[in-house]
Design a protein around this motif. Structure first.
Motif, mmCIF file in Angstrom:
data_model
loop_
_atom_site.group_PDB
_atom_site.id
_atom_site.type_symbol
_atom_site.label_atom_id
_atom_site.label_comp_id
_atom_site.label_asym_id
_atom_site.label_seq_id
_atom_site.Cartn_x
_atom_site.Cartn_y
_atom_site.Cartn_z
ATOM 1 N N GLY A 161 37.003 53.146 42.629
ATOM 2 C CA GLY A 161 36.050 51.732 42.842
ATOM 3 C C GLY A 161 34.964 51.232 41.957
ATOM 4 N N SER A 162 34.175 51.948 41.424
ATOM 5 C CA SER A 162 33.260 51.690 40.848
ATOM 6 C C SER A 162 33.619 51.652 39.231
ATOM 7 C CB SER A 162 32.023 52.588 40.820
ATOM 8 O OG SER A 162 32.699 53.958 40.323
ATOM 9 N N GLY A 163 34.886 51.685 38.967
ATOM 10 C CA GLY A 163 35.381 51.567 37.446
ATOM 11 C C GLY A 163 35.158 52.590 36.688
ATOM 12 N N VAL A 164 35.034 53.791 37.054
ATOM 13 C CA VAL A 164 34.468 54.975 36.222
ATOM 14 C C VAL A 164 35.703 55.174 35.067
ATOM 15 C CG1 VAL A 164 34.512 57.488 36.283
ATOM 16 C CG2 VAL A 164 33.259 56.133 37.890
ATOM 17 N N LEU A 165 35.483 55.471 33.916
ATOM 18 C CA LEU A 165 36.139 55.870 32.806
ATOM 19 C C LEU A 165 35.954 57.299 32.625
ATOM 20 C CD1 LEU A 165 34.870 53.211 30.304
ATOM 21 C CD2 LEU A 165 37.101 53.216 31.492
ATOM 22 N N PHE A 166 37.175 57.948 32.367
ATOM 23 C CA PHE A 166 37.412 59.410 32.296
ATOM 24 C C PHE A 166 37.681 59.764 31.084
ATOM 25 C CE2 PHE A 166 38.475 58.597 36.881
ATOM 26 C CZ PHE A 166 37.520 59.220 37.439
ATOM 27 N N ILE A 167 36.942 61.236 30.871
ATOM 28 C CA ILE A 167 37.336 61.953 29.422
ATOM 29 C C ILE A 167 37.716 63.040 29.689
ATOM 30 C CG2 ILE A 167 34.839 62.422 29.250
ATOM 31 C CD1 ILE A 167 35.185 62.083 26.320
ATOM 32 N N ASP A 168 38.834 63.695 29.030
ATOM 33 C CA ASP A 168 39.294 65.065 29.339
ATOM 34 C C ASP A 168 38.691 65.864 28.215
ATOM 35 O OD1 ASP A 168 40.567 67.235 30.133
ATOM 36 O OD2 ASP A 168 42.623 66.394 29.951
ATOM 37 N N ARG A 169 37.833 66.670 28.723
ATOM 38 C CA ARG A 169 37.076 67.774 27.823
ATOM 39 C C ARG A 169 37.911 69.085 27.572
ATOM 40 N NH1 ARG A 169 31.054 68.571 29.934
ATOM 41 N NH2 ARG A 169 32.100 69.419 31.682
ATOM 42 N N GLU A 170 38.853 69.168 28.348
ATOM 43 C CA GLU A 170 39.864 70.010 28.017
ATOM 44 C C GLU A 170 40.723 70.024 26.835
ATOM 45 O OE1 GLU A 170 39.431 73.161 29.373
ATOM 46 O OE2 GLU A 170 38.302 72.577 30.939
ATOM 47 N N ARG A 171 40.976 68.636 26.536
ATOM 48 C CA ARG A 171 42.060 68.388 25.399
ATOM 49 C C ARG A 171 41.418 67.428 24.352
ATOM 50 N NH1 ARG A 171 46.368 65.292 26.369
ATOM 51 N NH2 ARG A 171 45.456 64.177 28.203
ATOM 52 N N LEU A 172 41.231 68.079 23.379
ATOM 53 C CA LEU A 172 40.650 67.337 22.033
ATOM 54 C C LEU A 172 41.424 66.307 21.539
ATOM 55 C CD1 LEU A 172 38.782 67.065 19.804
ATOM 56 C CD2 LEU A 172 39.917 68.904 18.330
ATOM 57 N N SER A 173 42.736 66.162 21.890
ATOM 58 C CA SER A 173 43.608 65.185 21.556
ATOM 59 C C SER A 173 43.594 64.002 22.533
ATOM 60 C CB SER A 173 45.585 65.624 21.475
ATOM 61 O OG SER A 173 45.525 66.234 22.901
ATOM 62 N N ALA A 174 42.935 64.248 23.655
ATOM 63 C CA ALA A 174 42.713 63.070 24.402
ATOM 64 C C ALA A 174 41.170 62.204 24.057
ATOM 65 C CB ALA A 174 42.665 63.530 25.808
ATOM 66 N N LEU A 175 40.808 62.791 22.985
ATOM 67 C CA LEU A 175 39.363 62.018 22.706
ATOM 68 C C LEU A 175 39.405 60.776 22.362
ATOM 69 C CD1 LEU A 175 36.113 62.316 22.576
ATOM 70 C CD2 LEU A 175 36.532 63.295 20.416
ATOM 71 N N PRO A 176 40.349 60.392 21.400
ATOM 72 C CA PRO A 176 40.559 59.030 20.689
ATOM 73 C C PRO A 176 40.904 57.959 21.641
ATOM 74 C CG PRO A 176 41.649 60.743 19.096
ATOM 75 C CD PRO A 176 41.440 61.511 20.491
ATOM 76 N N SER A 177 41.631 58.242 22.654
ATOM 77 C CA SER A 177 42.011 57.612 23.761
ATOM 78 C C SER A 177 40.939 57.402 24.638
ATOM 79 C CB SER A 177 43.353 58.065 24.532
ATOM 80 O OG SER A 177 42.786 59.126 25.236
ATOM 81 N N ALA A 178 40.019 58.199 24.850
ATOM 82 C CA ALA A 178 38.966 58.080 25.848
ATOM 83 C C ALA A 178 37.936 57.070 24.896
ATOM 84 C CB ALA A 178 38.245 59.394 26.225
ATOM 85 N N VAL A 179 37.709 57.359 23.713
ATOM 86 C CA VAL A 179 36.955 56.691 23.132
ATOM 87 C C VAL A 179 37.434 54.980 22.965
ATOM 88 C CG1 VAL A 179 36.064 56.053 20.764
ATOM 89 C CG2 VAL A 179 35.678 58.399 21.494
ATOM 90 N N ALA A 180 38.638 55.070 22.774
ATOM 91 C CA ALA A 180 39.287 53.551 22.905
ATOM 92 C C ALA A 180 39.006 52.773 24.080
ATOM 93 C CB ALA A 180 40.881 53.671 22.538
ATOM 94 N N ALA A 181 39.268 53.517 25.228
ATOM 95 C CA ALA A 181 39.011 52.934 26.567
ATOM 96 C C ALA A 181 37.506 52.612 26.927
ATOM 97 C CB ALA A 181 39.453 53.916 27.524
#
Length: 343
Positions: free
Chosen positions: A187-207
């Motif tokens: 509800g507050s619009g939180v953006l999430f980052i998956d620290r377990e998967r390095l491959s997910a970092l670019p998508s988190a940065v893009a978000a």
């Protein structure tokens, strides 16, 4: 084999030959390292612990006050669920509802909030560092959101910044799996980052970059871990890439918890501390205040070919500004120097 040969008895008179010596040149097979104990640069650990850092309260809330605070906080927490649902349906109300709810929750826990903004918009636009600069062509910067970066002390930090800065939080993915908190975060619009998967970092940065381009202010804690409030760790540069990509300003912020005029470690959430123990400790502390100081922003360079240098420069500048404005900066400095390298 179906049978096991019996061992021949050793004659008591027979001499036992000594074991041959180990050749100094013979290679010794190393013991494989324990993966669980290997340092993880994406999930750094601070040196602070509850036993070493958390001090007794200057003034303690009585049992009745403590019970009332905890009960009120629980009610406000549950009340946030329908408020968050309204925020998801009407995004225009999201910021106001989140700020009001966060302020109320801090108040029920007995925390006084103090906010100071250092530097005007004009000073922010004029501020520049090595690797950071003005908008392309020397014109006025585009209307993007800001990346607010702060030192990380407690689980309270996101609430404190949500109560003072209209923003969206960048949080670890695990929070999105907790009951109730999951609904509040959505509800507050939180953006999430998956620290377990390095491959997910670019998508988190893009978000984060997309949110900044859309005009949203995003809050992040680049240390990647919590400290007790008397020192801080290094700012990892990864999240600053979002500001570089979006051409958005970075605004450093300092969080300082106090009892009276002195820095307090009662709110810190470090080491093997449990969330429940930390909540009770906070609610049991009288006259606990938190100062939020928001500093003038720094804009990233937009020239091509120096994106990595620009994000590193932003991280260094933001960290330096936060560190220089914290009290007792000598605390844990030696420990900070031993932290793992930045990703």
């Amino acid at each position: 084999m179906s049978a096991v040969a019996a061992k021949a008895p050793i004659s008591p008179a027979a001499p036992i030959s000594p074991a041959p010596p180990i050749s100094p040149t013979a290679p010794i097979s190393p013991t494989a390292p324990d993966p669980a104990k290997a340092p993880d640069p994406w999930r750094p650990l601070g040196p602070c612990t509850v036993d070493a850092c958390v001090e007794a309260a200057v003034a303690v809330a009585g049992p009745a006050r403590l019970a009332a605070r905890l009960a009120a906080a629980f009610v406000v927490l549950l009340a946030g669920v329908p408020m968050s649902l309204v925020g998801r349906v009407r995004a225009v109300w999201r910021t106001e509802l989140t700020m009001a709810w966060a302020r109320l929750l801090l108040r029920t826990l007995g925390i006084r909030l103090e906010f100071t903004e250092s530097g005007s918009d004009a000073e922010s636009k004029a501020c520049a560092v090595s690797g950071a600069g003005a908008a392309p062509g020397g014109g006025a910067p585009s209307e993007t959101g800001s990346l607010v970066v702060a030192n990380h002390v407690s689980w309270l930090d996101p609430l404190v910044l949500a109560a003072t800065v209209p923003s969206r939080l960048l949080a670890k993915r695990e929070i999105g799996e907790w009951p109730v908190i999951r609904t509040l975060a959505a509800g507050s619009g939180v953006l999430f980052i998956d620290r377990e998967r390095l491959s997910a970092l670019p998508s988190a940065v893009a978000a984060v970059a997309d949110a900044l381009r859309a005009g949203d202010t995003v809050v992040a804690f680049p240390e990647g871990t919590t400290w007790c409030g008397r020192g801080m760790g290094r700012f990892r540069p990864a999240v600053f890439q979002a500001a570089v990509d979006a051409g958005a300003p970075v605004r450093p912020a300092v969080l300082r918890y106090r009892e009276g005029a002195a820095t307090s470690t009662r709110a810190c959430y470090v080491g093997d501390d449990s969330l429940l123990a930390s909540i009770v400790r906070v609610a049991a502390t009288r006259d606990l205040a938190v100062e939020v100081t928001l500093f003038a922003s720094v804009r990233p360079a937009t020239a091509t070919g120096i994106r990595q240098e620009a994000r590193a420069a932003l991280a260094r500048t933001a960290e330096s500004r936060v560190r220089s404005n914290m009290l007792e900066p000598h605390h844990h400095e030696e420990a900070a120097a031993t932290e793992a390298g930045s990703p």
